[in-house]
Design an enzyme around this catalytic site. Structure first.
Site, PDB file in Angstrom:
ATOM      1  N   GLY A  19      31.194  48.570  -9.836  1.00 43.92           N
ATOM      2  CA  GLY A  19      32.041  49.345  -8.927  1.00 43.92           C
ATOM      3  C   GLY A  19      33.210  50.031  -9.632  1.00 43.92           C
ATOM      4  O   GLY A  19      33.714  51.043  -9.146  1.00 43.92           O
ATOM      5  N   GLU A  74      31.780  53.073 -11.076  1.00 43.20           N
ATOM      6  CA  GLU A  74      31.513  53.956  -9.931  1.00 43.20           C
ATOM      7  C   GLU A  74      32.788  54.638  -9.436  1.00 43.20           C
ATOM      8  O   GLU A  74      32.775  55.820  -9.090  1.00 43.20           O
ATOM      9  CB  GLU A  74      30.828  53.157  -8.819  1.00 43.20           C
ATOM     10  CG  GLU A  74      29.411  52.772  -9.228  1.00 43.20           C
ATOM     11  CD  GLU A  74      28.719  51.809  -8.296  1.00 43.20           C
ATOM     12  OE1 GLU A  74      29.330  50.752  -7.970  1.00 43.20           O
ATOM     13  OE2 GLU A  74      27.584  52.080  -7.891  1.00 43.20           O
ATOM     14  N   ALA A 118      32.893  45.366  -8.344  1.00 49.25           N
ATOM     15  CA  ALA A 118      33.144  44.834  -7.007  1.00 49.25           C
ATOM     16  C   ALA A 118      33.327  43.327  -7.157  1.00 49.25           C
ATOM     17  O   ALA A 118      32.870  42.723  -8.139  1.00 49.25           O
ATOM     18  CB  ALA A 118      31.963  45.152  -6.099  1.00 49.25           C
ATOM     19  N   GLU A 145      24.952  45.208 -12.643  1.00 50.24           N
ATOM     20  CA  GLU A 145      24.422  44.729 -11.350  1.00 50.24           C
ATOM     21  C   GLU A 145      23.071  44.018 -11.480  1.00 50.24           C
ATOM     22  O   GLU A 145      22.846  42.983 -10.853  1.00 50.24           O
ATOM     23  CB  GLU A 145      24.268  45.891 -10.358  1.00 50.24           C
ATOM     24  CG  GLU A 145      25.563  46.288  -9.681  1.00 50.24           C
ATOM     25  CD  GLU A 145      26.394  47.278 -10.484  1.00 50.24           C
ATOM     26  OE1 GLU A 145      26.139  47.450 -11.694  1.00 50.24           O
ATOM     27  OE2 GLU A 145      27.309  47.868  -9.883  1.00 50.24           O
TER      28      GLU A 145
END
Ligand code: HXC
Length: 264
Positions: free
Chosen positions: A114, A117, A69, A137
């Site tokens: 992300g 993911e 992200a 993260e």
């Protein structure tokens, strides 16, 4: 082809297979709100395009599939905004999981946070040798938020998921294969894309309703007690016998020819 235009995505459709490329190469294809929105629109468009039978997702950058992200966008978020951002990611991965068409991730380079993911939301993950997977993260003081804590544990079990998520370390393609996240590793990006397209075309030549129901049975069944999951399988199996594709598939076998499926 009547394909929509996006700022951060490329969509190419060839012989029933759509190649969806995340293209924000200056930031290693990092996912900001705009890319998330565009991905959702693109998957929606492809799900509803009857010419498309399989979707392949990749990254438009020699170095990355998706490096996570967008950290610069997240940096100034408050708690409410962060939760809403996670939910935007969830809407995307839920949509991909619920699509009737198989979605395959072709991972070259970094698939972090992300990006990992997004790959985990796909039905199959293939990688090139230089792929790197991880959940960094915790090194940013946060945790995975686009389904990573839920999907990784379902793929490789709790202990391995714990180690990867608590350390934030990266693993290479071979290790990702060992833990069951990646199905096959290819020498380089070209061989990866060629092989994945070949597999996608193989899937696209099969009965699409059979493939869609198998996906549904596998994904839904995992979260059900076995006896309910078997009932679901039996129901879906039964429904397939009301399709033209079942008639055609079995007739073609008897006549020793290739079946021509219509998705009906
Ligand atoms: C924003 C990013 C980015 C990211 C890379 N960039 N990853 N920008 N968000 N996730 C940008 C860099 O800032 C840089 O921009 C450019 O891309 C090239 O990256 P470099 O760092 O210069 O490349 P390199 O040295 O080769 O290192 C590659 C890397 C590193 C190891 C992948 O970029 C990295 O650690 N990126 C962050 C990975 C990460 O932490 N991902 C998880 C994010 S959290 P400039 O402008 O400097 O050239 C997450 C949460 C998901 O995903 C859930 C949310 C709810």
């Amino acid at each position: 082809e009547d394909v929509m235009e996006y700022n951060n995505l490329k969509v190419e459709i060839k012989d029933s297979v759509a190649l969806l490329t995340v293209s924000r190469p200056k930031v290693l294809n990092a996912l900001n709100s705009e890319v998330l929105k565009e991905l959702e629109c693109a998957f929606y468009e492809l799900e509803n395009n009857s010419d498309v039978k399989v979707v392949v997702v990749t990254g438009d950058c020699e170095k990355a599939f998706v490096a996570g992200a967008d950290i610069k966008e997240m940096a100034n978020m408050n708690a409410i905004e962060a939760e809403s951002f996670a939910k935007k990611g969830h809407a995307l991965i839920r949509f991909v999981r619920n699509m009737s068409k198989p979605v395959i991730a072709a991972v070259n380079g970094y698939a972090l946070g992300g990006g990992f993911e997004l790959a985990l939301a796909c039905d199959i993950i293939y990688a090139s040798k230089n792929a790197k997977f991880g959940f960094p993260e915790v090194t940013l003081g946060i945790m995975p938020g686009f389904g990573g804590t839920q999907n990784l544990v379902r793929v490789c079990g709790e202990k391995i998921a714990n180690e990867l998520i608590f350390t934030g370390k990266m693993i290479d393609a071979q290790k990702a294969k060992e833990i069951g996240a990646v199905v096959e590793v290819f020498e380089d990006k070209e061989m990866l894309i060629n092989s994945v397209m070949e597999t996608a075309n193989k899937i696209a030549s099969n009965g699409p309703i059979g493939v869609a129901y198998a996906k549904k049975a596998i994904l839904t069944g995992v979260n059900l007690p076995l006896s309910e999951a078997l009932d679901l399988e039996a129901s879906l199996f039964g429904i397939l016998f009301s399709t033209e594709d079942q008639k055609e598939g079995m007739k073609a076998f008897v006549e020793k020819r290739k079946a021509e499926f219509k998705g009906k």
